[in-house]
Design a protein around this motif. Structure first.
Motif, mmCIF file in Angstrom:
data_model
loop_
_atom_site.group_PDB
_atom_site.id
_atom_site.type_symbol
_atom_site.label_atom_id
_atom_site.label_comp_id
_atom_site.label_asym_id
_atom_site.label_seq_id
_atom_site.Cartn_x
_atom_site.Cartn_y
_atom_site.Cartn_z
ATOM 1 N N ARG A 96 -32.886 -28.260 59.417
ATOM 2 C CA ARG A 96 -32.905 -29.709 59.686
ATOM 3 C C ARG A 96 -31.571 -30.344 59.310
ATOM 4 N N ARG A 97 -31.023 -29.924 58.173
ATOM 5 C CA ARG A 97 -29.736 -30.451 57.720
ATOM 6 C C ARG A 97 -28.641 -30.112 58.728
ATOM 7 N N ASN A 98 -28.651 -28.878 59.240
ATOM 8 C CA ASN A 98 -27.642 -28.457 60.229
ATOM 9 C C ASN A 98 -27.829 -29.196 61.547
ATOM 10 N N THR A 99 -29.082 -29.444 61.932
ATOM 11 C CA THR A 99 -29.384 -30.108 63.195
ATOM 12 C C THR A 99 -29.030 -31.600 63.124
ATOM 13 N N ASN A 100 -29.325 -32.214 61.986
ATOM 14 C CA ASN A 100 -29.098 -33.662 61.831
ATOM 15 C C ASN A 100 -27.694 -34.000 61.358
#
Length: 101
Positions: A96-100
């Motif tokens: 999620r951190r990489n995507t956001n």
């Protein structure tokens, strides 16, 4: 065993357990820290976070080790499921951190 000896054994055992608890937490943290490497590899390979085949392998491995060590396999299995869930949760958080961003 007299009372004084029993109290000494109890105290020494509790100190040893406290030390083992600290070691367990260190090992859990170390195991969980591998989630970043694992999720990045899974992304590169186009894999999902959930890997049933790997989880089954771990469960089989843990069952054999539990039998060899004569430890209740059901309890160890529960502990490993919790650890695997912790790792997946960490992978999802990283994803999620990489995507956001």
């Amino acid at each position: 065993m007299d009372r004084a000896e029993a109290l000494k054994v109890l105290q020494e055992s509790r100190v040893a357990i406290d030390k083992i608890d600290e070691e367990l937490i260190y090992l859990i943290e170390k195991r969980t820290s591998l989630a970043k490497d694992i999720v990045n590899a899974k992304i590169a390979l186009g894999m999902e976070i959930e890997d049933k085949k790997r989880e089954d392998f771990i469960q089989d491995k843990i069952k054999k080790i539990s039998e060899q060590k004569e430890i209740d396999g059901d309890f160890i299995n529960k502990i490993m499921k919790i650890l695997m869930e912790l790792n997946k949760k960490e992978q999802e958080k990283i994803l999620r951190r990489n995507t956001n961003g």
